[in-house]
Design a protein around this motif. Structure first.
Motif, PDB file in Angstrom:
ATOM      1  N   GLY A 270     -17.002 -36.535 -40.859  1.00  0.00           N
ATOM      2  CA  GLY A 270     -17.231 -35.251 -41.504  1.00  0.00           C
ATOM      3  C   GLY A 270     -17.871 -34.243 -40.567  1.00  0.00           C
ATOM      4  O   GLY A 270     -17.543 -33.050 -40.585  1.00  0.00           O
ATOM      5  N   LEU A 271     -18.789 -34.698 -39.725  1.00  0.00           N
ATOM      6  CA  LEU A 271     -19.401 -33.813 -38.735  1.00  0.00           C
ATOM      7  C   LEU A 271     -18.351 -33.248 -37.780  1.00  0.00           C
ATOM      8  O   LEU A 271     -18.377 -32.065 -37.427  1.00  0.00           O
ATOM      9  N   LEU A 272     -17.428 -34.116 -37.359  1.00  0.00           N
ATOM     10  CA  LEU A 272     -16.395 -33.654 -36.435  1.00  0.00           C
ATOM     11  C   LEU A 272     -15.449 -32.659 -37.094  1.00  0.00           C
ATOM     12  O   LEU A 272     -15.062 -31.659 -36.490  1.00  0.00           O
ATOM     13  N   ILE A 273     -15.063 -32.926 -38.339  1.00  0.00           N
ATOM     14  CA  ILE A 273     -14.219 -31.964 -39.045  1.00  0.00           C
ATOM     15  C   ILE A 273     -14.949 -30.630 -39.150  1.00  0.00           C
ATOM     16  O   ILE A 273     -14.369 -29.558 -38.907  1.00  0.00           O
TER      17      ILE A 273
ATOM     18  N   LYS B 246     -13.002 -27.460 -37.538  1.00  0.00           N
ATOM     19  CA  LYS B 246     -12.223 -26.607 -38.438  1.00  0.00           C
ATOM     20  C   LYS B 246     -12.723 -25.170 -38.353  1.00  0.00           C
ATOM     21  O   LYS B 246     -13.886 -24.906 -38.117  1.00  0.00           O
ATOM     22  N   GLY B 247     -11.796 -24.249 -38.592  1.00  0.00           N
ATOM     23  CA  GLY B 247     -12.130 -22.842 -38.413  1.00  0.00           C
ATOM     24  C   GLY B 247     -12.310 -22.076 -39.703  1.00  0.00           C
ATOM     25  O   GLY B 247     -12.238 -20.840 -39.698  1.00  0.00           O
TER      26      GLY B 247
ATOM     27  N   PHE C 257     -11.591 -36.903 -35.791  1.00  0.00           N
ATOM     28  CA  PHE C 257     -10.861 -35.805 -35.155  1.00  0.00           C
ATOM     29  C   PHE C 257     -11.465 -35.483 -33.791  1.00  0.00           C
ATOM     30  O   PHE C 257     -12.685 -35.488 -33.608  1.00  0.00           O
ATOM     31  N   THR C 258     -10.591 -35.165 -32.842  1.00  0.00           N
ATOM     32  CA  THR C 258     -11.019 -34.653 -31.542  1.00  0.00           C
ATOM     33  C   THR C 258     -10.385 -33.289 -31.280  1.00  0.00           C
ATOM     34  O   THR C 258     -10.336 -32.827 -30.146  1.00  0.00           O
TER      35      THR C 258
ATOM     36  N   ILE D  41      -4.175 -28.377 -37.637  1.00  0.00           N
ATOM     37  CA  ILE D  41      -2.847 -28.721 -37.124  1.00  0.00           C
ATOM     38  C   ILE D  41      -2.053 -29.483 -38.171  1.00  0.00           C
ATOM     39  O   ILE D  41      -0.848 -29.270 -38.346  1.00  0.00           O
ATOM     40  N   ASP D  42      -2.722 -30.370 -38.894  1.00  0.00           N
ATOM     41  CA  ASP D  42      -2.041 -31.166 -39.915  1.00  0.00           C
ATOM     42  C   ASP D  42      -2.063 -30.504 -41.286  1.00  0.00           C
ATOM     43  O   ASP D  42      -1.030 -30.387 -41.945  1.00  0.00           O
TER      44      ASP D  42
END
Length: 296
Positions: A39-42, A46-47, A115-116, A121-122
């Protein structure tokens, strides 16, 4: 942290067009902290302001994070897992539930995928007629020992009400990533009927994947994920990633959210190639998870 209620009680949900979904349940706290890390990475990549929705039986572990929480009660876990006989059905029931909460499209990821890159994108490729799944693993009966070969011997009208023909050569889509539109909620329910209809008749742990792919393909296009991920789904890669995630929270759990997000982006969960090769050659067993309970 917010808690999502029923659809008719929330106008906020109805205004949001998309959401990211993660599931974390059970006694293994490694899954819960992996979900927080994902969740931290998302959040970092995310923008937009799309919520991250966490379905969990341990909501208190997420109290310091800006995620939307859907508590899963013990009775729900029992019902959704067919009384513990098929745990992967929980993914289907979560997707059916979240698609009923007013979102136009949702992107689910397993807690052992991080996510990296930008997840848009998806989720941006999801349309009323197109679903995104992680990847095709080939024909369901691609192995001579595949249990799906037994589909040919089942009654032809087993799913006549859904107008489905279950071919042993149908593609088996991995559901580690699922991008679905709210118009596909009926397909998710159809997939659940396939799961329940085949459970006990086809002895495989991938029923949930097979059922979703078949049900979606009936009325929608299914395409593979283009997302950028760090994946730690095997026992050795998971053990390595869990140690790194444990060390991450040891260092950063008291840090401000923006610091945790920045540090999460810098952390590599990929085991060095040489270590992976040696582990395979020597058939080294993965060690136990660190004691995540010490982080609480």
């Amino acid at each position: 942290m917010g808690v999502l209620g029923a659809v008719h009680d929330s106008t906020v949900e109805q205004r949001l067009s998309q959401a990211y979904v993660i599931i974390a349940y059970g006694n293994g706290l490694g899954y819960h902290y992996s979900a927080i890390f994902a969740g931290l990475l998302i959040s970092a990549y995310k923008g937009d302001a799309s919520p991250i929705v966490i379905y969990t039986d341990r909501p208190e572990l997420f109290r310091n994070y800006p995620f939307q929480i859907v508590p899963i009660l013990p009775q729900q876990i029992s019902d959704w897992s067919l009384e513990g006989r098929y745990w992967f059905r929980i993914k289907n029931r979560v997707m059916h539930d979240v698609l009923g909460r007013g979102f136009e499209r949702v992107l689910y990821i397993d807690s052992d995928i991080a996510f990296t890159g930008n997840p848009d994108i998806d989720i941006g490729r999801v349309t009323p007629g197109r679903a995104v799944l992680f990847r095709s693993e080939g024909r369901a009966n691609r192995s001579p020992k595949s249990h799906y070969r037994g589909l040919a011997g089942l009654p032809k009208d087993l799913f006549a009400d859904d107008d489905l023909v279950l071919s042993p050569s149908a593609p088996l889509w991995s559901s580690a990533v699922m991008g679905l539109h709210r118009n596909m909620r009926a397909s998710v329910e159809c997939a659940d009927r396939v799961i329940r209809g085949l459970f006990g008749k086809v002895d495989t742990h991938t029923l949930e994947q097979f059922a979703l792919g078949v049900a979606l393909a009936k009325d929608h296009q299914v395409v593979r994920s283009y997302g950028s991920f760090s994946i730690f789904s095997t026992s050795r890669t998971r053990a390595f990633a869990r140690r790194r995630i444990f060390e991450f929270f040891q260092r950063n759990r008291a840090a401000p959210l923006d610091v945790q997000m920045a540090e999460a982006k810098r952390l590599s969960l990929r085991q060095p190639l040489g270590t992976r090769v040696i582990g395979r050659l020597l058939e080294l067993k993965a060690g136990p998870d660190p004691d995540f309970a010490t982080l609480s």
